[in-house]
Design an enzyme around this catalytic site. Structure first.
Site, PDB file in Angstrom:
ATOM      1  N   SER A 107       1.660  -2.266 -49.215  1.00 30.31           N
ATOM      2  CA  SER A 107       0.561  -2.027 -48.288  1.00 30.31           C
ATOM      3  C   SER A 107       1.041  -1.044 -47.241  1.00 30.31           C
ATOM      4  CB  SER A 107       0.177  -3.351 -47.624  1.00 30.31           C
ATOM      5  OG  SER A 107      -0.200  -3.142 -46.296  1.00 30.31           O
ATOM      6  N   ASP A 109      -0.078  -0.479 -44.381  1.00 28.08           N
ATOM      7  CA  ASP A 109      -0.263  -0.900 -42.986  1.00 28.08           C
ATOM      8  C   ASP A 109       0.913  -1.678 -42.415  1.00 28.08           C
ATOM      9  OD1 ASP A 109      -2.753   0.148 -43.078  1.00 28.08           O
ATOM     10  OD2 ASP A 109      -3.775  -1.738 -43.503  1.00 28.08           O
TER      11      ASP A 109
END
Length: 724
Positions: A107, A109
């Site tokens: 991911s 993020d």
């Protein structure tokens, strides 16, 4: 998995060849609606059973991992249902009674609790920093303000770290909304910076930025505000999906390779009783954590934000996020002089050794933390040699503006040791009243620190706290797993290897021999080989002879019979006195006659240059800020007679060791050093050596982490966690 059929294929060795340098995912990815329903999961279970698959390695964010965990819990129920419908027989139900699940967090993020770095985050930061560096040059020419919007709907990690890495003027995060009246504060800050002759302002906004009332703060709003309040020429740049693309960085390739091994091992060790786990990184150590606890904590953050408990949200994100935020605030916002308590101490900062990318970020952080702690900060030009000549200048807050993204060493740096200048350096310390010393550099800095501490009896000026922050591309400083500049060099090596591999795609059957830097330390060669997918890496730490060279040639000859008709071999510059790069090149050329031809390439000093990678900017910033805090704490101690520091623990190297940030006295590190070859006696990355060999299709035994119980989520302890 739900559609089955040709969507599930068996992979072999060659099917994953040459994908290391490809961004995204070659097996594709999707957000699957069907899998959210039980019918969808039933179909998926049936498809897996037909192929006898009962182990799943899931690479994704918290959504994918939550789904996988539900699937695992329902597994036996799904099998019973399939048996009732007559799609499978009872024998199969017993044989495939349980499903093992291991997660890897992919991911950009970095929004997953329990893991320091998720796969893809570092590459996303590379994309952001490339854009920021490019914008900096145009903004400086035009005296503009730029508002940059980066990804992160619910997590401000990318915004925060890129703000830290480029010295942005202001940053907006979902977890830590600005205080009431931020509009005015921000405008004051921007105009103050303009008044200090700063020609550009950069404001970074996470796409999910909110205010304390949970109302969105958009980049357009911010632009309007700056234009109406200050009348500055302002532009908005939304980075969008650029951040997901591009080729993976060296850090991500190595992280993902390490995690992939951990995941397979975890599946092999799993029993029906083991809960689903996530493999992740804590400091520099691979760990396994309970999947559901991590997911729950990740969801807790969102809940805290929804309920406007922003302090909790920041804490739940973990110590690393909190440290980043605090460091950013300290370095971005200067308190008015009236609010800074003067310490009446002077601190010197000096760069020693060869230049390394990230040194400037380290100097900037040290200067600013020093000033905010009330010290006067003196920068020394040109290492110990410049120190002896009195090239010392007091630095102010604005003198280091815009330094983070600059490569090399702005202060200048020299390899000269202090030994022959002790008198002069002591005199300069006396003249400028220097009460503490921060040395940023490589192995020479370490040797210099030893010489200064040995000279304490003769020169009382050296009886002050002294700390060294490791900065060298070779990563050979005792007392630390990492050093500033090594990541940038590794990316240069990886990029070059990618290009070289591509150059061979037209010509069949070619082997490249590439020489890397590092002195006697094989870190760059070994890790470069892992990140570039090389067939062999020759290093000093693992002696090799003619038989090894022969077996490597035979291995490559076999490889040329497959569809992958090229080879890559890395060689550390000092791995062997007689097996030189030329020798190896000639040997391979002769032995490979008629099978493959050879080319050689010496990378040389390009490994020391270039703009620092996001990792080096942040590592430099954080570790150097921490070193300055240590100095401040030491100077506050009641040090007894005439403020003299004579104990061993007042001369330290600050480094990362496994999971912790440690200050280690140089006196203790002496035992751990091979001074002849300028390397530590024990090096952590040698454990990854077999991994490189296995991935190059050699038989090798790999030391895996013990199948102990899963770790609890919150490491509670007095140690200081190393967050990378």
């Amino acid at each position: 998995m739900v559609d089955g059929g040709s969507n599930i294929v068996e992979a072999d060795w060659e099917s994953v060849s040459s994908i290391l340098q490809v961004g995204g995912t070659i097996i594709g990815s999707a957000r699957c609606k069907d899998f959210r329903s039980r019918e969808g999961r039933l179909k998926a279970a049936h498809n897996l059973l037909q192929l006898g698959i009962t182990n799943l390695c899931v690479i994704g964010g918290d959504g994918s991992l939550t789904g996988a965990n539900i699937f695992r819990k329902e597994w036996s129920g799904l099998l019973e249902e399939l048996a009732r419908e007559g799609k499978i027989n009872t024998e199969e139900v017993q044989k495939h009674g349980y499903l093992n699940v291991v997660g890897m967090v992919g991911s950009i993020d970095n929004d997953f609790c329990g893991t320091d770095m998720t796969i893809g985050t570092d590459s996303a930061l590379h994309r952001i920093i490339e854009v920021v560096d490019a914008i900096m040059t145009t903004a400086q020419s035009h005296q503009r303000t730029f508002v940059l919007e980066v990804m992160g709907r619910h997590c401000g990690y990318l915004a925060l770290v890129s703000a830290l890495a480029c010295g942005a003027d202001w940053v907006f995060l979902p977890e830590s909304p600005p205080e009431e009246g931020w509009q005015e504060n921000m405008c004051i800050k921007l105009s103050e910076n303009r008044a200090r002759k700063k020609r550009l302002n950069i404001i970074i906004v996470a796409e999910g930025a909110i205010d304390t009332q949970n109302k969105a703060i958009t980049s357009e709003q911010i632009k309007e505000l700056v234009v109406t309040q200050l009348g500055y020429d302002t532009r908005v740049t939304i980075l969008g999906h650029v951040q997901r693309g591009g080729t993976p960085s060296a850090f991500d390739r190595i992280l993902a390779s390490r995690m992939g091994v951990e995941a397979v091992v975890a599946l092999l060790q799993a029993t029906p009783e083991t809960p689903a786990c996530v493999v992740s990184l804590s400091g520099n150590q691979a760990v396994r954590l309970p999947l559901m606890e991590c997911v729950q904590m990740t969801q807790e953050v969102q809940k805290a934000m929804d309920e406007r408990r922003f302090k909790d949200a920041v804490q739940l994100r973990g110590r690393s996020f909190e440290n980043n935020l605090n460091t950013y605030k300290r370095l971005a916002i200067k308190l008015p002089d009236s609010q800074i308590r003067k310490s009446n101490c002077n601190v010197g900062i000096v760069n020693v050794g060869a230049p390394a990318a990230g040194m400037n970020a380290a100097v900037r952080a040290a200067v600013r933390v020093g000033i905010s702690d009330g010290h006067k900060v003196f920068a020394v030009y040109d290492g110990f040699e410049g120190f002896a000549k009195g090239q010392v200048k007091e630095f102010g807050w604005a003198d280091v503006g815009g330094w983070t993204g600059q490569g090399g060493s702005i202060l200048g740096t020299k390899r000269t040791l202090p030994g022959k200048y002790l008198e002069d350096i002591a005199a300069q310390m006396h003249t400028h009243g220097i009460n503490a010393l921060l040395i940023i550099g490589g192995f020479e800095a370490y040797l210099g620190l030893l010489e200064l501490s040995a000279a304490r009896e003769k020169h009382k000026e050296f009886c002050v706290p002294m700390v060294m922050v490791p900065a060298t591309v070779s990563n050979n400083v005792p007392g630390s797993d990492f050093s500033i500049g090594a990541d940038t060099a590794l990316n240069t090596i990886t990029d070059t290897c990618d290009r070289i591999k591509q150059s061979a795609s037209g010509t069949k059957r070619r082997v490249f021999i590439i020489e890397t830097m590092g002195g006697y330390c094989g870190y760059l060669a070994n890790m470069g080989a892992l990140a570039a997918g090389a067939d062999a890496a020759y290093i000093f730490e693992e002696p090799f002879d003619i038989r090894d060279l022969q077996s490597n040639v035979e291995h490559l000859t076999e490889k040329m019979k497959t569809t992958i008709q090229r080879g890559l071999v890395l060689r550390n510059e000092s791995c062997s006195e007689n097996y030189t790069t030329d020798f190896i090149y000639q040997l391979y050329s002769e032995e490979g006659k008629g099978v493959f031809d050879c080319r050689k390439n010496v990378l040389g000093h390009m490994q020391q240059g270039g703009a620092p990678s996001p990792f080096d900017r942040n590592f430099g910033t954080k570790i150097s800020a921490r070193a300055m805090q240590w100095i401040s704490a030491k100077l506050k101690e009641p040090a007894g007679r005439g403020r003299r520091f004579v104990s061993d623990d007042s001369v330290c190297v600050l480094g990362i060791s496994k999971r912790n940030l440690l200050f280690q006295p140089v006196a203790e590190l002496k035992e751990e050093t091979d001074f002849v070859h300028r390397i530590p006696k024990e090096q952590w990355w040698l454990k990854l050596r077999p991994l490189m060999k296995i991935l190059a299709k050699y038989k090798a035994s790999f030391e895996v982490s013990d199948a102990g119980p899963l770790e609890p989520m919150q490491p509670r302890g007095p140690e200081e966690p190393a967050t990378i």
